[in-house]
Enzyme design. Structure first.
Site, PDB file in Angstrom:
ATOM      1  N   SER A  34       8.453  59.970  47.087  1.00  0.00           N
ATOM      2  CA  SER A  34       9.204  58.893  47.424  1.00  0.00           C
ATOM      3  C   SER A  34       8.119  57.774  48.304  1.00  0.00           C
ATOM      4  O   SER A  34       7.627  58.297  49.183  1.00  0.00           O
ATOM      5  CB  SER A  34      10.560  58.987  48.266  1.00  0.00           C
ATOM      6  OG  SER A  34      11.357  59.933  47.642  1.00  0.00           O
ATOM      7  N   HIS A  47       6.289  60.496  50.891  1.00  0.00           N
ATOM      8  CA  HIS A  47       6.954  61.583  51.446  1.00  0.00           C
ATOM      9  C   HIS A  47       7.241  62.402  49.772  1.00  0.00           C
ATOM     10  O   HIS A  47       7.560  61.907  49.016  1.00  0.00           O
ATOM     11  CB  HIS A  47       8.296  61.223  51.763  1.00  0.00           C
ATOM     12  CG  HIS A  47       9.153  62.637  52.382  1.00  0.00           C
ATOM     13  ND1 HIS A  47       8.756  63.290  53.570  1.00  0.00           N
ATOM     14  CD2 HIS A  47      10.128  63.319  51.831  1.00  0.00           C
ATOM     15  CE1 HIS A  47       9.556  64.429  53.678  1.00  0.00           C
ATOM     16  NE2 HIS A  47      10.338  64.322  52.445  1.00  0.00           N
ATOM     17  N   ASP A  59      11.688  59.092  57.744  1.00  0.00           N
ATOM     18  CA  ASP A  59      12.082  59.049  56.405  1.00  0.00           C
ATOM     19  C   ASP A  59      13.166  58.435  55.788  1.00  0.00           C
ATOM     20  O   ASP A  59      13.622  58.797  54.712  1.00  0.00           O
ATOM     21  CB  ASP A  59      12.085  60.447  55.829  1.00  0.00           C
ATOM     22  CG  ASP A  59      10.695  61.225  56.335  1.00  0.00           C
ATOM     23  OD1 ASP A  59      11.007  62.611  56.392  1.00  0.00           O
ATOM     24  OD2 ASP A  59       9.588  60.741  56.185  1.00  0.00           O
ATOM     25  N   ASN A  84       4.996  54.597  53.400  1.00  0.00           N
ATOM     26  CA  ASN A  84       4.612  56.167  53.657  1.00  0.00           C
ATOM     27  C   ASN A  84       4.986  56.713  52.217  1.00  0.00           C
ATOM     28  O   ASN A  84       5.875  56.332  51.658  1.00  0.00           O
ATOM     29  CB  ASN A  84       5.372  56.549  54.710  1.00  0.00           C
ATOM     30  CG  ASN A  84       5.133  58.136  54.969  1.00  0.00           C
ATOM     31  OD1 ASN A  84       3.852  58.564  54.852  1.00  0.00           O
ATOM     32  ND2 ASN A  84       6.094  59.159  54.976  1.00  0.00           N
TER      33      ASN A  84
END
Ligand code: GRF
Length: 197
Positions: free
Chosen positions: A143, A111, A152, A109
């Site tokens: 990130s 972020h 996260d 992912n």
């Protein structure tokens, strides 16, 4: 050399998806996008996928009462494709541990902050940039990280840093950060692909 097969999950504009599409069009880039799935029918990213000739689907989370039902359809939509890595790119749904454990160390992912700072439940999009500005941070960034059930908190693959300038607004900061996300996401996929071949 075999290319890393990607599934890209989106919810909106898909500018990170576009960065991956553009990178995959480079012959020697070690990955290819096999499928794009959006949880929102109006996601512009679906048009980006169609334009690039990539199979794309909408699995609208509003059609399902339970998160697990939605994820079961997500899983069924993914199954016909050879997927080595799921890339969440502006995907705004929290995935359950049940789904994540089907894809161990295979979901990443992006972020828009320097995790672990300004991450976690409720910290997404402009909430992140507002918190960075309110904390008077001198720098921010993005990130790319592995996805685990704790939001996260998965291990960070790579980060890009940007300065926070005097007079920055959510708009100016988010524009500076997302430009780095596009670079970081491509770099992260390249790193993972090179580790796996
Ligand atoms: C990005 O800033 C990403 O960090 C967040 O959603 C934003 C939109 O990304 N999760 P995209 O333009 O839809 O790729």
């Amino acid at each position: 050399m075999a290319k890393l097969n990607l599934a890209v999950l989106i919810s909106g504009s898909g500018s990170n998806l576009q960065a991956l599409i553009d990178a995959c069009e480079e012959l020697n880039f070690p990955a290819q996008i096999r499928v794009v799935i959006s949880n929102r029918p109006d996601a512009f990213g679906l048009e980006r996928a169609q334009k690039a000739g990539i199979p794309s689907f909408c699995v609208d989370h509003k059609n399902y009462d339970e998160r697990e039902e939605f994820e079961a359809v997500l899983q069924t939509t993914l199954e016909p494709y050879p997927v080595d890595l799921i890339c969440l790119a502006g995907f705004m749904r929290i995935l359950t541990a049940g789904f994540i454990e089907k894809w161990p160390n295979k979901i990443i992912n992006t972020h828009p902050s320097l995790l672990p700072k300004f991450g976690g439940e409720g910290m997404y999009g402009e909430h992140v940039h507002r918190a960075v500005l309110e904390a008077n941070e001198k720098e921010s960034g993005c990130s790319i990280h592995y996805v685990i059930p704790e939001v996260d908190r998965g291990s960070v693959i790579l980060q890009k840093t940007v300065p926070v300038e005097a007079g920055d607004t959510i708009e100016t900061l988010s524009t500076r950060v997302i430009a780095q996300e596009h670079i970081a996401y491509v770099d992260a996929v390249r790193i993972i692909a090179q580790q796996q071949t």
